[in-house]
Design an enzyme around this catalytic site. Structure first.
Site, PDB file in Angstrom:
ATOM      1  N   ASP A   1      -9.970  -6.385  -1.274  1.00 30.32           N
ATOM      2  CA  ASP A   1      -8.920  -5.748  -0.251  1.00 30.32           C
ATOM      3  C   ASP A   1      -9.736  -5.164   0.914  1.00 30.32           C
ATOM      4  O   ASP A   1     -10.403  -4.450   0.635  1.00 30.32           O
ATOM      5  CB  ASP A   1      -8.309  -4.548  -0.858  1.00 30.32           C
ATOM      6  CG  ASP A   1      -6.996  -4.213  -0.088  1.00 30.32           C
ATOM      7  OD1 ASP A   1      -6.242  -3.267  -0.677  1.00 30.32           O
ATOM      8  OD2 ASP A   1      -6.871  -4.394   1.051  1.00 30.32           O
TER       9      ASP A   1
ATOM     10  N   ASP B   1       0.672  -1.268  -0.016  1.00 31.36           N
ATOM     11  CA  ASP B   1      -0.019  -0.182  -0.010  1.00 31.36           C
ATOM     12  C   ASP B   1       0.827   1.239   0.026  1.00 31.36           C
ATOM     13  O   ASP B   1       1.655   1.397   0.885  1.00 31.36           O
ATOM     14  CB  ASP B   1      -1.052   0.100   1.414  1.00 31.36           C
ATOM     15  CG  ASP B   1      -1.733  -1.129   1.269  1.00 31.36           C
ATOM     16  OD1 ASP B   1      -2.109  -1.669   2.176  1.00 31.36           O
ATOM     17  OD2 ASP B   1      -2.567  -1.208   0.300  1.00 31.36           O
TER      18      ASP B   1
HETATM   19  C1  DX5 Z   1      -6.298  -0.477   3.522  1.00 35.30           C
HETATM   20  C2  DX5 Z   1      -5.366  -1.282   2.560  1.00 35.30           C
HETATM   21  C3  DX5 Z   1      -5.440  -2.833   2.781  1.00 35.30           C
HETATM   22  C4  DX5 Z   1      -5.358  -3.138   4.136  1.00 35.30           C
HETATM   23  C5  DX5 Z   1      -5.742  -4.534   4.201  1.00 35.30           C
HETATM   24  O1  DX5 Z   1      -6.472   0.842   2.911  1.00 35.30           O
HETATM   25  O2  DX5 Z   1      -5.643  -0.997   1.160  1.00 35.30           O
HETATM   26  O3  DX5 Z   1      -4.405  -3.473   1.999  1.00 35.30           O
HETATM   27  O4  DX5 Z   1      -4.125  -2.856   4.539  1.00 35.30           O
HETATM   28  O5  DX5 Z   1      -5.339  -5.142   5.394  1.00 35.30           O
HETATM   29  P1  DX5 Z   1      -6.452  -5.470   6.399  1.00 35.30           P
HETATM   30  O6  DX5 Z   1      -7.487  -6.304   5.730  1.00 35.30           O
HETATM   31  O7  DX5 Z   1      -5.538  -6.504   7.498  1.00 35.30           O
HETATM   32  O8  DX5 Z   1      -6.891  -4.405   7.280  1.00 35.30           O
HETATM   33 ZN    ZN Z   2      -4.419  -2.288  -0.148  1.00 33.20          ZN
END
Ligand code: DX5
Ligand code: ZN
Length: 223
Positions: free
Chosen positions: A174, A33
């Site tokens: 996601d 990210d």
């Molecule tokens: C949120 C990100 C995701 C998130 C996913 O803005 O795009 O990739 O980090 O992680 P979890 O599902 O573990 O919160």
């Molecule tokens: Zn993400």
């Protein structure tokens, strides 16, 4: 299905060990990210981290998720860094088609990202040009959020749209995806799960075993 592990879930001071555990567990995609503090009210990863990770794990596919305004500004440097997939939010630029084309001309695969507030059929004008559609199950910007109600229906609608258009983009989801929802996604024909704290990280038996479990349950048959 592919586990594209969202590495923002690894505490920064334990990053190297966490990445090693992902690879030892059979993970072949890292979801990275990038956040600019403008498109989303959070900051995440310098571009140099993409370069360092690709240099250290050349066999892993770098699945970069840009939560930035004007994603065009980063494409050349992501290419230099070795990014493989570059996904951007359609509402982060006025020039979606030009951004897709620029990512392709740089030799990378292009993905578009739709937020929970955007209708699924919003992707129609881009369906035959993109390599991936990333469906946000949470509002972008922060890990650890709950999977939003209604997302499974959106994923089903997108899978149907893909079939109707005869398109071949990968569908990735996601945010907040737990193991139960992985099973539902597999039934829908979803291709990639952004591996999260609910099914890969913060598990009692650790990252390596959680990845092995995912591969055993959901990864069978992956080339
Ligand atoms: C949120 C990100 C995701 C998130 C996913 O803005 O795009 O990739 O980090 O992680 P979890 O599902 O573990 O919160
Ligand atoms: Zn993400």
């Amino acid at each position: 299905m592919i586990n594209t592990a969202s590495i923002v879930n690894i505490p920064y001071l334990q990053l190297r060990e966490g990445l090693n555990e992902l690879v030892e567990g059979g993970t072949r995609f890292f979801h990275m990210d990038l956040m600019d503090g403008h498109y989303v009210p959070n900051l995440c990863y310098p571009l140099d981290l993409v370069r360092e990770i690709k240099a250290a794990y050349p066999q892993v596919t770098a699945d970069v998720h840009m939560m930035v305004t004007n994603p065009m500004d980063y494409i050349d440097r992501l290419k230099t860094a070795g990014a493989d997939y570059v996904s951007f939010h359609t509402d982060s630029t006025s020039f979606v088609r030009r951004t897709i084309d620029t990512i392709h001309r740089a030799g990378m695969k292009a993905g578009i990202v739709i937020n929970p507030s955007q209708p699924v059929d919003h992707i129609l004008p881009y369906a035959k040009y993109v390599d991936m559609v990333l469906v946000m199950a949470v509002e972008p910007g922060f890990p650890g959020q709950p999977f939003l109600e209604g997302t499974m229906e959106r994923l089903e609608e997108l899978a149907d749209l893909r079939e109707k258009c005869g398109s071949h983009f990968l569908i990735s989801v996601d945010g907040g995806v737990d193991r139960e929802r992985c099973a539902s996604c597999q039934k829908l024909g979803i291709d990639m799960i952004v591996g999260t704290r609910h099914n890969i990280f913060h598990q009692p038996d650790g990252i390596r075993e959680a990845c092995r479990r995912f591969e055993a349950e959901f990864g069978a048959g992956e080339q």
